[in-house]
Design a protein around this motif. Structure first.
Motif, mmCIF file in Angstrom:
data_model
loop_
_atom_site.group_PDB
_atom_site.id
_atom_site.type_symbol
_atom_site.label_atom_id
_atom_site.label_comp_id
_atom_site.label_asym_id
_atom_site.label_seq_id
_atom_site.Cartn_x
_atom_site.Cartn_y
_atom_site.Cartn_z
ATOM 1 N N UNK A 193 96.750 90.119 26.697
ATOM 2 C CA UNK A 193 96.404 89.572 27.912
ATOM 3 C C UNK A 193 95.054 88.687 27.894
ATOM 4 N N UNK A 194 95.466 87.352 27.710
ATOM 5 C CA UNK A 194 94.431 86.440 27.863
ATOM 6 C C UNK A 194 93.745 86.091 29.166
ATOM 7 N N UNK A 195 92.345 86.055 29.142
ATOM 8 C CA UNK A 195 91.726 85.850 30.388
ATOM 9 C C UNK A 195 92.111 84.447 31.149
ATOM 10 N N UNK A 196 92.290 83.345 30.392
ATOM 11 C CA UNK A 196 92.590 82.070 30.985
ATOM 12 C C UNK A 196 93.900 81.469 30.196
ATOM 13 N N UNK A 197 94.735 80.986 30.756
ATOM 14 C CA UNK A 197 96.143 80.431 30.293
ATOM 15 C C UNK A 197 95.858 78.916 30.733
ATOM 16 N N UNK A 198 95.870 77.813 29.847
ATOM 17 C CA UNK A 198 95.821 76.393 30.284
ATOM 18 C C UNK A 198 97.409 75.989 30.326
ATOM 19 N N UNK A 200 103.774 81.935 37.887
ATOM 20 C CA UNK A 200 104.041 83.540 38.263
ATOM 21 C C UNK A 200 104.469 84.378 36.959
ATOM 22 N N UNK A 201 105.406 83.764 36.184
ATOM 23 C CA UNK A 201 105.745 84.460 34.940
ATOM 24 C C UNK A 201 104.373 84.702 34.019
ATOM 25 N N UNK A 202 103.639 83.750 33.804
ATOM 26 C CA UNK A 202 102.259 83.993 33.032
ATOM 27 C C UNK A 202 101.394 85.086 33.759
ATOM 28 N N UNK A 203 101.358 85.100 34.957
ATOM 29 C CA UNK A 203 100.630 86.261 35.602
ATOM 30 C C UNK A 203 101.374 87.350 35.500
ATOM 31 N N UNK A 204 102.512 87.736 35.552
ATOM 32 C CA UNK A 204 103.097 88.785 35.226
ATOM 33 C C UNK A 204 103.213 89.429 33.778
ATOM 34 N N UNK A 205 103.124 88.191 33.042
ATOM 35 C CA UNK A 205 103.021 88.638 31.460
ATOM 36 C C UNK A 205 101.583 89.038 31.228
ATOM 37 N N UNK A 206 100.429 88.898 32.131
ATOM 38 C CA UNK A 206 99.367 89.538 31.814
ATOM 39 C C UNK A 206 98.113 88.578 31.825
ATOM 40 N N UNK A 207 98.378 87.246 31.916
ATOM 41 C CA UNK A 207 97.479 86.281 32.284
ATOM 42 C C UNK A 207 96.717 86.490 33.519
ATOM 43 N N UNK A 208 95.113 86.710 33.306
ATOM 44 C CA UNK A 208 94.428 86.853 34.408
ATOM 45 C C UNK A 208 94.185 85.614 35.377
#
Length: 128
Positions: free
Chosen positions: A87-92, A109-117
């Motif tokens: 669950x990375x804190x930041x996805x660029x 939205x998919x990245x947030x659902x996958x655990x990105x904060x």
């Protein structure tokens, strides 16, 4: 008897010109009231910096393809596995200029659902 001449109403263009002139003078004076920078100050030069995307950034191409570190990936799950964090804190995201905005919103939205904060879109100015 002579008929009295009707006075034609003149447009108040002189008044408008005066107002515009006064506004011009106001902005010229207001612009010069700012404190000047110190004359001995040398600003940082960034013209020679090379703008590179962060190593773990997800690159989004205009046709919908995604890549990570130069390798093409097919899904958000594959991206999450590729960066090595659960669950990375930041996805660029580094999108192409011609990428669809709707596609970016869906991907976020998919990245947030996958655990990105947090999901951050890196733009050209941010890379400079």
């Amino acid at each position: 008897m002579r008929k009295a001449r009707q006075k034609t109403e003149r447009e108040p263009t002189i008044a408008l010109i005066n107002i515009v002139f006064l506004m011009l003078i106001f902005f010229l004076v207001a612009g010069t009231l700012a404190q000047p920078l110190d004359s001995t100050l040398n600003l940082v030069r960034t013209a020679d910096l090379e703008g590179n995307a962060p190593a773990d950034a997800l690159v989004v191409h205009p046709d919908g393809r995604m890549s990570l570190k130069g390798k093409e990936i097919s899904s958000v799950a594959e991206y999450m596995a590729g960066i090595g964090q659960e669950a990375p804190e930041l996805v660029r995201l580094v999108p192409d200029r011609d990428a669809s905005a709707a596609q970016l919103v869906t991907l976020g939205r998919e990245l947030r659902a996958a655990g990105a904060q947090r999901v951050v879109i890196v733009t050209e100015r941010g890379l400079e």
